[in-house]
Every structure is written in C-alpha cells, then in structure tokens.
Design an enzyme around this catalytic site. Sequence first.
Site, PDB file in Angstrom:
ATOM      1  N   ASP A   1      -0.447  -0.721   5.746  1.00 57.87           N
ATOM      2  CA  ASP A   1       0.242  -0.234   7.658  1.00 57.87           C
ATOM      3  C   ASP A   1      -1.025  -0.622   8.817  1.00 57.87           C
ATOM      4  OD1 ASP A   1       1.912   2.165   6.378  1.00 57.87           O
ATOM      5  OD2 ASP A   1       0.455   3.736   5.917  1.00 57.87           O
TER       6      ASP A   1
ATOM      7  N   ASP B   1      -2.539   0.972  10.519  1.00 55.90           N
ATOM      8  CA  ASP B   1      -3.743   1.262  10.995  1.00 55.90           C
ATOM      9  C   ASP B   1      -5.052   1.102  10.216  1.00 55.90           C
ATOM     10  OD1 ASP B   1      -3.511   2.603   8.116  1.00 55.90           O
ATOM     11  OD2 ASP B   1      -2.739   4.466   8.949  1.00 55.90           O
TER      12      ASP B   1
ATOM     13  N   GLU C   1       0.622  -1.055  -0.359  1.00 58.02           N
ATOM     14  CA  GLU C   1       0.166  -0.079   0.150  1.00 58.02           C
ATOM     15  C   GLU C   1       1.137   1.440   0.269  1.00 58.02           C
ATOM     16  OE1 GLU C   1      -1.485   0.612   3.278  1.00 58.02           O
ATOM     17  OE2 GLU C   1      -2.175   2.793   3.050  1.00 58.02           O
TER      18      GLU C   1
ATOM     19  N   ASP D   1      -6.979   2.587   8.370  1.00 58.87           N
ATOM     20  CA  ASP D   1      -6.843   2.956   6.259  1.00 58.87           C
ATOM     21  C   ASP D   1      -6.273   1.349   5.827  1.00 58.87           C
ATOM     22  OD1 ASP D   1      -8.239   5.278   6.706  1.00 58.87           O
ATOM     23  OD2 ASP D   1      -6.514   5.906   5.899  1.00 58.87           O
TER      24      ASP D   1
END
Length: 658
Positions: A518, A520, A445, A522
């Site tokens: 990541d 997180d 990503e 997202d």
Amino acid sequence: MTVERAPKARAAKASSYNAASIQVLEGLTAVRKRPGMYIGSTDARGLHQLVWEVVDNSIDEAMANQATRIDVTIRGDGRLEVVDDGRGIPVDRHSTGKSALEVIMTVLHAGGKFGGGGYKVSGGLHGVGISVVNALSSEMRVEVLRDSKLHVQEFMRGAPQGAVKQVGGTAEANRGLDPGWKRTHGTRTFFHPDAEIFETMDFNWDTISTRMRESAYLNKGLWIRLRDERTDTEKNFFFQGGVTSFVRHLNRRRGVLNSRPIYVDRLIDSTNVEVALQYNDAFAENVLAFANNIHTIDGGTHVAGFRAALTSSLNTWSRKSGTLSEKEANLSGDDVREGLTAVISVKLTDPQFEGQTKAKLGNADIKGIVQNAVTEGIVQHLEENPADGRRIIEKCLTAARAREAARKARDLVIRKGALEGMALPGKLADCQERDPARSELYIVEGDSAGGSAKQGRDRRFQAILPMFGKMLNVEKARLDRVLSSDKIRPLVIALGAGIGETFDIAKLRYHRICLLSDADVDGAHISTLLLTFFYRHMPQIIDNGYLYICQPPLYRVSTGKVTRYATSEQERETALKELSRDGKTKNVTVQRFKGLGEMNADQLWDTTMNPETRTLLRVQVGTAEAADEMFSTLMGEHVEPRRDFIRGEARKVRNLDI
Ligand code: 0RA
C-alpha cells in the site's frame, strides 16, 4: 559500432600539428558520441562523475603533499568551480608544439603526472582524465597559477578557443576566492556540463557533500570547502583524525564498545597504512577499504591483511588475558567481524587494481604490510585498554554462540529440503516460466491484495507471494531468528537461492522481485523491512539489479468511458483537468485507493503489473556507507538518532519509502 572517421588519407600527409589536432578531435568526438563508455551514463550519476574527475585531480595533489585546500563551488549559473593550491597543471610547451595544459585538456588519458615522490593512481576506477570533462562541457575554463603567473585557456565542447594565455599574476588568480587564502600556485577550473549530453544538469548538494566529506577523512589535514550559490550554503570538511573521524562518524548513531577507535597510521617502506576500527552493539560488519583514495569495494590484499591481523591478534590477546579459556575454540573471522566498523586506507606508489570492476587491490606485498601494522596497533591498544578488550571479546563470544544456533536452524531447514526448492510454500502462486531471467515474483502485502494480484497476474511469468501481519525487523535479528520467522522462511524458499553463507545467486528463481504494498505509512514500513532484509541478507540481489518497488496508483479519475490513474496529487490534478476539458459527459469521478485491497484484479493488472504500462522502480544502493547508515538508523535499536534522522533528513526517508 560506428566510429566517425576524420579524412585520414589527407591527414597523414598534413603537417604534424594538423595530424595531432585531428587525432585530438577524433578522441573527443568519440567521448561525445559514446559518453557512457567514459563516464558510465548521462544521468545524474554521469553528471557527478564529471565533478569527481576534476576534484580527484586536486585530491591527487593533496595526496602527493602538494595541495592543502580545495574549494568546490556549485555556481548559480550552472557551472561548477574547483580551486586547489596544488602545483598547477604544467603550461610549458609539449613535444607536439602545444602547451602541456592543452594536451592534458584535449588528449584522452594524457594524465602522466607524479613522475616521482607522490602516489600515482594507475589503472583504477577514476582517472579517465580531465579531457573527458572538457569534451562533455559546453564551456570549460582552466586557470593555472605557477611561478606567480596566471595562465588561462578556454574550451567549448572540448575545442580550444585559442592557445593558453598569460593574463596576470597572483592577485588575478585569487580574485573572488576567500581573502584569507593567499595561493602562490594552483589550479582553478570552471566547467558547464553540456545540456546536449546530459539528461539532468542539476548538481546534487548531498551527493557532492557526502563525497567531499569522505575525501577529507581519507586525506587528514586537507581542508575542503563546499559551497552552493543556489542556496547560499557552505560546508567545511577538515579532519585531523583522518580515518578515526570517519569511523566515529559511521558509528555515530550506534552504541559503541570501545569509545576510542583503535587507530594505526604507519609509513612502511613507501606505503602508508591508515586504519581505524571500532565495535558497535549491532551485528552488521561495515568495513570500508580504500587504496589511493579509491574505494575498493571488492576488497583485495589490504583487506586480507586487515582480516588476518584482526582474527589472530584478538585470539592471541584473549588467550593471554584469560578472557577466552583454554577449553573454548578459537574465535572465527566471522565472530570478530560482527558489529565491526572499520576504515582501511592504504597509499602506495604503484597500485594494481584487478577484477571486472577494477575495484580490488592486487599488490601482493600489501597484505603483510597491513597485517603487521594492524596487529601491532591492536595489541598495543588492548594492552593499554584491557576493558575495551574484554567488551570486544565478550561480543565475539556471543557472536560465536549465535552463529552455532543459526547453523543448527539452517541445517534443520536444509534437511527438510526446503531451501533446495523442493517444497515451495503453499502461499506461493508460482508462474509457469522456469527461466529466472523471464520470471517475476510479486511480494504482495495483505491477503486481499494478494488475491487480486493472483487473479490479475499473467501466470505465465508472474508469481505471487502474499505476506501479511507483522514482519520481523531483521536489523535487530540474527540469521537464526530470521530463518525461523514464518514471514521470512517462505520468501527464502520461494526465491530458491538459500541464505547466509550458502546463498547462491545462480539458483535464484526470479530475476524480477517486485515489492508491492500500500502507498501508505504501513505499506512503506513493510517495504522498508523487506528492503532491509534484502540489503542485509541477500545484497547480491540488489547488486544485480533484481529488486524493484511497484508504483500502485493512489487515484482513479474516470468519466465512465475514459479512465486515468494517478500516483500523485499532481498527476490527479492533471488528469482531472484533461478529462473535464474534453469530457462532454460532466461527471468526472475521482476515487482514492486507500489500499491495494480496493483495487480489483483488472485494475491491479492495468496499473501496476502489466509490463506495458506499469512503472517499476529499481532499488539501488548508493554508497555503502549511506545505505548502511540509513538502514541502521531506521531499523536499529537507538530511538534518539532515528528521531533526529527522520526530522533532519526527511527527504532521504521519503526516498526510501518510495
Ligand atoms: C599534470 C602534471 C602535474 C600536475 C597536474 C597535471 C595537475 C592537474 C590538476 C587538475 C586540477 N588540479 C590539478 N593539479 C595538478 C604535475 C606538475 C608538476 O610536476 O609540476
């Protein structure tokens, strides 16, 4: 392969009882030496296999109309208890001189039940036998209530701790059970899995509960009570609607076309056919098929009969009712299966299970039996509910048009030669290796992380495909849109195996496909979208175990000389303590990686890509229902159920976000 041998020369001369005992011990020793051969593995899955072995015996009694209720209790002391009101395991003397109970508990594959009348389960996936549970339990206790007498026998690691004893009557047999449950016959089993064998001893409530729910759907009128003493929870499963209730449950988070599922329950010769089907407003097909309660994931003759009935009866009805005009072509099998949720359950006396996994029903005569029963059921339902029929046909026609559009889109791509792997996408940094078994693809990503990954990788066998920007939600999109998406198309081309009906796993260019995003929200979202894509459009990749999720670290804890990486707060604390303890320099720094982009190429290699040090999580799909439900809820149209799901089952969502 090594096999422990009993002193066989002497055994042959010993009395027949001793010879039999040695054989028994040999059998159970083999189970303990190679548990995986009997229960698949010794992890959580294998542990629960013990539960299914015992419970399935009770369910077989229900299927033979001998039991009406099963209580399963996860005891606070680590044991599992299963109680039924079936016939009770026979306790009379067997030809070996031992009781039938002891033989069933100590001899591999000494099933031999259901001489007549009931449905037997032969050659299926389940039924390695309760003796396997016995061999793998540090303690096991079986209580049989027959003819108002309570018979008890106990075992340790498979070995009887004395012969079966008669120790009371009905009152003793029912002690501690629901006072309302006055059993006059039945079996009560306790087992404690052996800690020497299993990696985990933790019975999982959700796993057992899902399976018990499913068993209750498949045996309508059977009452299953599940309790967990560790948390003081209880759930009761009882479905008078049988597989109709199952289908409603599967569709409960979706909009449906026919509010009342089409339902068939017929006894033809000695075969019972029970089918329910209901259309929803999504695109996926979700057909679950069972034979004698065994989930036949590879289908078989019952599924073939069902499909034939569905296609032909919908075509016949739509022509007759004028919903489909004469000019229009027939609906195809694919058209009538879009948005279809169905459960097929057949019960037959002598099931033949075929295929490598033994998960495909082979009995040829079942096809016609199911086809007739289902045709009749569909025709009757549509005649009585023509509005349902019109909505369903409308949906099938939309599916047919979309399929045509998808075919055109696919032809376009194929004509360009792209899916054949002739024009690999420019964004792909491919590896040198050409053997798929040794090649890895990292789907990364973000562009900066993609850059670090390209620099940090071992280009001999690691390829990088960066992805960024908003990805298409494939749950909501059909194949034509999926193929025209400039996020997905490069991925399909890089994988090299095609998509949809033309997908060919043999052409797949990488056998390790690693999602790197990541840690997180997202990142989790992108991983979820990609997981959904693979699950819906290339499930074979997951089935083969080729899909992985990377575990990039969240923290870097460093003294300047020594560096530790941590993927959780707990690990960070441990590393911090460790480094402050031995560190004579006092300056320990903690860096939090907010995203992959903050890691340089070396860090990314050390922590996430180096096969020597990295952790990869292999993506596995649990039961088909669970996965389908999770994806449709998380990615589907309906906001309400998604909100409820995330609130109510935050744990599952976390698992998905790994
Ligand atoms: C062998 C034969 C019969 C029943 C069973 C085993 C049996 C096993 C288990 C395990 C848990 N619950 C069970 N219930 C029954 C048939 C007995 C007969 O014909 O009387």
